[in-house]
Scaffold this motif. Structure first.
Motif, PDB file in Angstrom:
ATOM      1  N   THR A 169      35.949  48.380  34.340  1.00 14.45           N
ATOM      2  CA  THR A 169      35.658  49.630  33.645  1.00 14.45           C
ATOM      3  C   THR A 169      36.903  50.459  33.366  1.00 14.45           C
ATOM      4  OG1 THR A 169      35.208  50.786  35.726  1.00 14.45           O
ATOM      5  CG2 THR A 169      33.322  49.749  34.603  1.00 14.45           C
ATOM      6  N   GLY A 170      38.053  50.016  33.837  1.00 11.66           N
ATOM      7  CA  GLY A 170      39.297  50.724  33.577  1.00 11.66           C
ATOM      8  C   GLY A 170      39.643  51.808  34.578  1.00 11.66           C
ATOM      9  N   LEU A 171      38.831  51.982  35.609  1.00 12.21           N
ATOM     10  CA  LEU A 171      39.175  52.958  36.645  1.00 12.21           C
ATOM     11  C   LEU A 171      40.401  52.523  37.443  1.00 12.21           C
ATOM     12  CD1 LEU A 171      35.684  54.050  37.969  1.00 12.21           C
ATOM     13  CD2 LEU A 171      37.431  55.543  37.023  1.00 12.21           C
ATOM     14  N   LEU A 172      40.552  51.237  37.605  1.00 15.51           N
ATOM     15  CA  LEU A 172      41.751  50.674  38.240  1.00 15.51           C
ATOM     16  C   LEU A 172      42.466  49.819  37.206  1.00 15.51           C
ATOM     17  CD1 LEU A 172      40.770  49.342  41.801  1.00 15.51           C
ATOM     18  CD2 LEU A 172      42.371  51.154  41.263  1.00 15.51           C
ATOM     19  N   PRO A 173      43.778  49.905  37.160  1.00 12.02           N
ATOM     20  CA  PRO A 173      44.500  49.052  36.218  1.00 12.02           C
ATOM     21  C   PRO A 173      44.410  47.582  36.633  1.00 12.02           C
ATOM     22  CG  PRO A 173      46.031  50.262  37.616  1.00 12.02           C
ATOM     23  CD  PRO A 173      44.658  50.766  37.938  1.00 12.02           C
ATOM     24  N   THR A 174      44.566  46.712  35.675  1.00  6.16           N
ATOM     25  CA  THR A 174      44.567  45.281  35.965  1.00  6.16           C
ATOM     26  C   THR A 174      45.769  44.976  36.858  1.00  6.16           C
ATOM     27  OG1 THR A 174      43.568  44.840  33.822  1.00  6.16           O
ATOM     28  CG2 THR A 174      44.599  42.977  34.945  1.00  6.16           C
ATOM     29  N   PRO A 175      45.525  44.352  38.001  1.00  2.00           N
ATOM     30  CA  PRO A 175      46.634  44.113  38.931  1.00  2.00           C
ATOM     31  C   PRO A 175      47.474  42.901  38.527  1.00  2.00           C
ATOM     32  CG  PRO A 175      44.631  43.203  39.836  1.00  2.00           C
ATOM     33  CD  PRO A 175      44.245  43.891  38.540  1.00  2.00           C
ATOM     34  N   ASP A 176      48.668  42.867  39.088  1.00  2.00           N
ATOM     35  CA  ASP A 176      49.485  41.667  38.965  1.00  2.00           C
ATOM     36  C   ASP A 176      48.801  40.568  39.766  1.00  2.00           C
ATOM     37  OD1 ASP A 176      51.412  43.014  37.469  1.00  2.00           O
ATOM     38  OD2 ASP A 176      52.534  43.604  39.267  1.00  2.00           O
ATOM     39  N   ARG A 177      49.190  39.331  39.468  1.00  2.00           N
ATOM     40  CA  ARG A 177      48.620  38.197  40.206  1.00  2.00           C
ATOM     41  C   ARG A 177      49.740  37.321  40.745  1.00  2.00           C
ATOM     42  NH1 ARG A 177      42.956  36.970  39.588  1.00  2.00           N
ATOM     43  NH2 ARG A 177      41.997  38.431  38.149  1.00  2.00           N
ATOM     44  N   THR A 178      49.424  36.690  41.860  1.00  7.55           N
ATOM     45  CA  THR A 178      50.369  35.726  42.422  1.00  7.55           C
ATOM     46  C   THR A 178      50.307  34.455  41.594  1.00  7.55           C
ATOM     47  OG1 THR A 178      48.752  34.697  43.906  1.00  7.55           O
ATOM     48  CG2 THR A 178      49.946  36.634  44.756  1.00  7.55           C
ATOM     49  N   SER A 179      51.204  33.540  41.858  1.00  2.00           N
ATOM     50  CA  SER A 179      51.185  32.255  41.141  1.00  2.00           C
ATOM     51  C   SER A 179      49.902  31.483  41.424  1.00  2.00           C
ATOM     52  CB  SER A 179      52.405  31.419  41.520  1.00  2.00           C
ATOM     53  OG  SER A 179      52.417  31.200  42.922  1.00  2.00           O
ATOM     54  N   ALA A 180      49.264  31.790  42.558  1.00  3.77           N
ATOM     55  CA  ALA A 180      48.002  31.139  42.902  1.00  3.77           C
ATOM     56  C   ALA A 180      46.801  31.886  42.311  1.00  3.77           C
ATOM     57  CB  ALA A 180      47.860  31.052  44.419  1.00  3.77           C
ATOM     58  N   GLY A 181      47.048  32.990  41.617  1.00  2.76           N
ATOM     59  CA  GLY A 181      45.977  33.713  40.963  1.00  2.76           C
ATOM     60  C   GLY A 181      45.369  34.839  41.775  1.00  2.76           C
ATOM     61  N   TYR A 182      45.893  35.114  42.959  1.00  3.46           N
ATOM     62  CA  TYR A 182      45.375  36.221  43.766  1.00  3.46           C
ATOM     63  C   TYR A 182      45.817  37.556  43.180  1.00  3.46           C
ATOM     64  CZ  TYR A 182      44.293  32.793  47.396  1.00  3.46           C
ATOM     65  OH  TYR A 182      43.788  31.725  48.086  1.00  3.46           O
ATOM     66  N   ARG A 183      44.899  38.499  43.169  1.00  3.64           N
ATOM     67  CA  ARG A 183      45.247  39.850  42.717  1.00  3.64           C
ATOM     68  C   ARG A 183      46.148  40.508  43.757  1.00  3.64           C
ATOM     69  NH1 ARG A 183      39.655  39.304  41.306  1.00  3.64           N
ATOM     70  NH2 ARG A 183      39.162  40.133  39.249  1.00  3.64           N
ATOM     71  N   LEU A 184      47.143  41.240  43.268  1.00  7.64           N
ATOM     72  CA  LEU A 184      48.022  41.995  44.154  1.00  7.64           C
ATOM     73  C   LEU A 184      47.986  43.470  43.765  1.00  7.64           C
ATOM     74  CD1 LEU A 184      51.234  39.813  44.621  1.00  7.64           C
ATOM     75  CD2 LEU A 184      49.392  40.231  46.255  1.00  7.64           C
ATOM     76  N   TYR A 185      47.715  44.304  44.745  1.00  5.95           N
ATOM     77  CA  TYR A 185      47.604  45.736  44.539  1.00  5.95           C
ATOM     78  C   TYR A 185      48.692  46.447  45.330  1.00  5.95           C
ATOM     79  CZ  TYR A 185      42.948  44.327  43.039  1.00  5.95           C
ATOM     80  OH  TYR A 185      41.900  43.717  42.402  1.00  5.95           O
ATOM     81  N   GLY A 186      48.980  47.662  44.924  1.00  2.00           N
ATOM     82  CA  GLY A 186      49.995  48.443  45.608  1.00  2.00           C
ATOM     83  C   GLY A 186      49.439  49.735  46.176  1.00  2.00           C
ATOM     84  N   ASP A 187      50.337  50.528  46.719  1.00  2.00           N
ATOM     85  CA  ASP A 187      49.963  51.814  47.307  1.00  2.00           C
ATOM     86  C   ASP A 187      49.289  52.730  46.284  1.00  2.00           C
ATOM     87  OD1 ASP A 187      51.008  51.129  49.825  1.00  2.00           O
ATOM     88  OD2 ASP A 187      53.020  51.775  49.222  1.00  2.00           O
ATOM     89  N   ALA A 188      49.747  52.674  45.045  1.00  2.00           N
ATOM     90  CA  ALA A 188      49.157  53.529  44.002  1.00  2.00           C
ATOM     91  C   ALA A 188      47.686  53.175  43.780  1.00  2.00           C
ATOM     92  CB  ALA A 188      49.930  53.396  42.696  1.00  2.00           C
ATOM     93  N   ASP A 189      47.352  51.907  43.906  1.00  2.00           N
ATOM     94  CA  ASP A 189      45.956  51.486  43.746  1.00  2.00           C
ATOM     95  C   ASP A 189      45.102  52.028  44.889  1.00  2.00           C
ATOM     96  OD1 ASP A 189      46.327  49.854  41.358  1.00  2.00           O
ATOM     97  OD2 ASP A 189      47.427  48.483  42.684  1.00  2.00           O
ATOM     98  N   LEU A 190      45.654  52.008  46.098  1.00  2.00           N
ATOM     99  CA  LEU A 190      44.929  52.565  47.242  1.00  2.00           C
ATOM    100  C   LEU A 190      44.725  54.065  47.059  1.00  2.00           C
ATOM    101  CD1 LEU A 190      43.615  52.299  50.002  1.00  2.00           C
ATOM    102  CD2 LEU A 190      45.908  52.479  51.030  1.00  2.00           C
TER     103      LEU A 190
END
Length: 143
Positions: free
Chosen positions: A26-47
């Protein structure tokens, strides 16, 4: 910067993984970066953003209102008056809900006080009220 996988972020924010995925869609959270294995990675700003949304929800703001507040927070030109207007509207809505709940409580108290305990259920004023309530609703809608 802390790097969270989705489960870690969910635990840190006290929400479910599906909630995070929904917020992304829904766009409330930006699309996160992903690892080479496809796992989503979030940062402090997302928290921080998740905590903002949860706090807003606790105060009764809808997700759309939360998105609007987040957009205002991110704006370089927005004024606090815009946030105040949204908040004042939320107060008006809360006061209307309180008034309605007070009315409900008062009607329920009156019904329980008028209910004779030892009569057949067919003579119960509570059930009579519930059976005829639809007529009252139609009357209220026309006033």
């Amino acid at each position: 910067m802390t790097a969270f996988k989705i489960g870690e972020l969910a635990a840190a924010a006290g929400v479910g993984r599906d909630t995070i995925r929904y917020y992304e869609r829904t766009g409330l959270l930006p699309t996160p970066d992903r690892t080479s294995a496809g796992y989503r990675l979030y940062g402090d700003a997302d928290l921080l953003r998740l905590n903002f949304i949860r706090s807003a929800q606790w105060l009764g703001f809808t997700l759309a209102e939360s998105a609007e507040l987040l957009a205002l927070q991110a704006s370089d030109t927005a004024k606090a008056s815009a946030v105040l207007a949204i908040t004042l509207e939320k107060i008006r809505e809360a006061e209307a809900r309180i008034e309605r709940l007070t009315d409900i409580r008062d009607v329920l108290h009156a019904l329980t006080e008028d209910c004779p305990v030892d009569v057949p259920v067919t003579d119960c004023p509570i059930l009579t009220f519930l059976s005829t309530r639809h007529e009252l609703r139609r009357t209220e809608a026309h006033t």
